[in-house]
Design an enzyme around this catalytic site. Structure first.
Site, mmCIF file in Angstrom:
data_model
loop_
_atom_site.group_PDB
_atom_site.id
_atom_site.type_symbol
_atom_site.label_atom_id
_atom_site.label_comp_id
_atom_site.label_asym_id
_atom_site.label_seq_id
_atom_site.Cartn_x
_atom_site.Cartn_y
_atom_site.Cartn_z
ATOM 1 N N LYS A 61 -10.803 -3.115 -47.424
ATOM 2 C CA LYS A 61 -9.636 -3.750 -48.017
ATOM 3 C C LYS A 61 -9.811 -4.359 -49.331
ATOM 4 O O LYS A 61 -10.615 -4.793 -49.395
ATOM 5 C CB LYS A 61 -8.952 -4.493 -47.004
ATOM 6 C CG LYS A 61 -7.284 -4.369 -47.150
ATOM 7 C CD LYS A 61 -6.885 -3.375 -46.270
ATOM 8 C CE LYS A 61 -5.381 -3.430 -46.174
ATOM 9 N NZ LYS A 61 -4.955 -2.652 -45.097
ATOM 10 N N GLY B 97 11.499 -5.466 -42.192
ATOM 11 C CA GLY B 97 11.076 -4.948 -43.301
ATOM 12 C C GLY B 97 11.739 -3.701 -43.507
ATOM 13 O O GLY B 97 12.522 -3.363 -42.728
ATOM 14 N N GLY C 175 10.453 -1.218 -46.030
ATOM 15 C CA GLY C 175 9.392 -0.744 -46.863
ATOM 16 C C GLY C 175 9.123 0.603 -46.381
ATOM 17 O O GLY C 175 9.862 1.272 -45.687
ATOM 18 N N ASN C 176 8.097 1.209 -47.029
ATOM 19 C CA ASN C 176 7.702 2.515 -46.589
ATOM 20 C C ASN C 176 7.300 2.763 -45.192
ATOM 21 O O ASN C 176 8.154 3.716 -44.519
ATOM 22 C CB ASN C 176 6.389 2.812 -47.365
ATOM 23 C CG ASN C 176 5.608 4.109 -46.957
ATOM 24 O OD1 ASN C 176 4.950 4.045 -46.114
ATOM 25 N ND2 ASN C 176 6.228 5.389 -47.517
HETATM 26 N N1 GLU Z 1 -2.961 0.468 -46.186
HETATM 27 C C1 GLU Z 1 -2.707 1.294 -44.874
HETATM 28 C C2 GLU Z 1 -3.250 0.705 -43.577
HETATM 29 O O1 GLU Z 1 -3.343 -0.615 -43.518
HETATM 30 C C3 GLU Z 1 -3.441 2.868 -45.003
HETATM 31 C C4 GLU Z 1 -4.994 2.655 -45.453
HETATM 32 C C5 GLU Z 1 -5.516 3.962 -45.749
HETATM 33 O O2 GLU Z 1 -4.755 4.998 -45.912
HETATM 34 O O3 GLU Z 1 -6.702 3.975 -46.265
HETATM 35 O O4 GLU Z 1 -3.563 1.385 -42.643
#
Ligand code: GLU
Length: 434
Positions: free
Chosen positions: A113, A225, A227-228
């Site tokens: 992350k 939320g 959002g997406n």
């Molecule tokens: N940010 C998204 C998650 O927390 C997707 C991560 C990704 O596609 O690598 O799962």
């Protein structure tokens, strides 16, 4: 203890929460010292500054992170967040959850992350572009299609991904579309990626309802939320015959959230017409259309059968968990880490069927994996195929966890952890790491 001195001393610490969840299951699995220490901590971390030339000519320095929690099963994978309250511990927690997420849906990727402490609302488009390019310049030698593959997350989007890709490709001297996912389809993105996380949440809800023998028609849900994740979860839930009674959203002007309720069902497309580019729904226009505008936490107090927290971590806590009405039978965690361990203990006690975050919201990374596969093959699938494969992966993973929970009497979160931790521990053992 290792890295401990860098931990932020804050009341809520997402990484402490991730470690607490891990420890509880590591005890059950009787994981021995070496593998346990390895999985409790990230393998690698990068902390850096990103200087950005602002539109007024001044230079502003932002703090950035990339954390690679574990790459035993494949390259680290996970999003980049832009958030004013970002901390290294939040990024560590999110990277850890990515490891479990990729393992529980059984895709050959590890967990990572990234983050930048910033509020993109305060940055122009060119400043955001400079920030994205600066971020990847600082980590370029340590990320890449076979090392660590970023993606969008809170307050980052497909445009940010292209800027990061473009800068990376300039440094690497070639085209590497598999370096980053969540790209626009015009630049190597996958069809269905936009819908994937929200749809994935609802695939797991649909399967949970099937297991409980309850048809989805007329079942009520309330979402945190807009959002997406929340938008697409709401859309699919309504398409399957459910009623979404409320959503909540952050109001950038008032610096607080509001819940928008319509007991006979919200209309996602209508709400999108009155949502500004920062994702804030217009309160007056909503009221004029018959919506009740309620306080931030009202989303979890609604008399519904399903709650879907799809905003941020630390939302269902010991302070508000008892406000959740008895009608709520299922909680599907669209966000990462929305429920604190104390609140989780209350839900467990009450017998609420919780579909844990790293299972419920794994649709995003699963589709990211499909995006990588398509980029590597340089051959792109129709949307229908992407969504069918996604449904298959999510459904299989959900039932594997639910079967284990049923067989062993374990709570769904613990069952999901047991499967994920065992898979990662096996990869570490096979590699001779512990
Ligand atoms: N940010 C998204 C998650 O927390 C997707 C991560 C990704 O596609 O690598 O799962």
């Amino acid at each position: 203890m290792l890295l401990e001195e860098e931990s932020m001393t804050k009341e809520f610490n997402a990484f402490e929460m991730a470690q607490r969840q891990f420890d509880a299951v590591a005890d059950k699995l009787q994981l021995d010292g070496g593998i346990r220490d390895l999985l409790r901590w990230p393998q690698r971390e990068f902390h850096f500054t990103v200087p950005v030339k602002m539109d007024d000519g001044s230079v502003k320095v932002f703090k950035g992170f990339r954390v690679q929690h574990n790459d035993a099963r494949g390259p680290a994978k996970g999003g980049i967040r832009f958030h004013p309250q970002e901390t290294v511990d939040t990024v560590r927690a999110l990277a850890t959850w990515m490891t479990w997420k990729c393992a529980v849906v059984d895709i050959p990727l590890g967990g990572g992350k990234g983050g930048v402490i910033c509020d993109p609302h305060d940055l122009s488009s060119s400043e955001q572009q400079a920030l994205c390019r600066g971020w990847v310049r600082q980590v370029a030698p340590n990320v890449g299609p076979v090392q660590d593959v970023p993606a969008p997350d809170v307050m980052t989007n497909p445009q940010h991904m292209v800027w990061i890709l473009d800068e990376y490709e300039k440094i690497a001297g070639g085209h590497y579309p598999g370096f980053i996912t969540g790209k626009p389809v015009e630049v190597g993105g996958s069809l269905g990626r936009t819908e994937a996380t929200g749809y994935g949440v609802i695939y797991t809800v649909r399967e949970a309802m099937k297991r409980h023998g309850v048809p989805i028609e007329g079942v009520r849900a309330s979402l945190q939320g807009f959002g997406n994740v929340s938008q697409y979860a709401a859309k699919l839930f309504i398409e399957l015959g459910g009623i979404v009674v409320a959503v909540s959203c952050w109001d950038n002007d008032d610096q607080c959230a509001y819940t928008f309720r319509k007991t006979d069902g919200i209309d996602v497309d209508f709400l999108l017409t009155i949502t500004n580019r920062f994702g804030t729904i217009d309160k007056e226009k909503a009221e004029a259309a018959g919506y009740d505008v309620l306080e931030a936490e009202a989303w979890l107090e609604q008399e519904v059968e399903i709650l879907i927290p799809s905003a941020l971590e630390n939302q269902i806590t010991s302070d508000n968990v008892n406000k959740i009405p008895k009608t709520v039978k299922v909680i599907a965690e669209g966000a990462n880490g929305p429920t604190t361990p104390d609140a989780d203990a209350v839900l467990k006690e009450r017998g609420v069927f919780v579909i844990p975050d790293f299972l419920a919201n794994a649709g995003g990374v699963t589709c990211s994996y499909f995006e990588q596969v398509q980029c590597n093959a340089n051959f792109f699938w129709p949307k229908q195929e992407v969504l069918e494969r996604l449904d298959q992966k999510m459904t299989t993973a959900f039932h594997a966890v639910a079967d284990l929970a049923e067989e062993t009497g374990e709570y769904m979160r613990d069952a999901a952890y047991m499967i994920a931790i065992q898979r990662v521990a096996t990869a570490c053992h096979l590699r001779g790491w512990a």
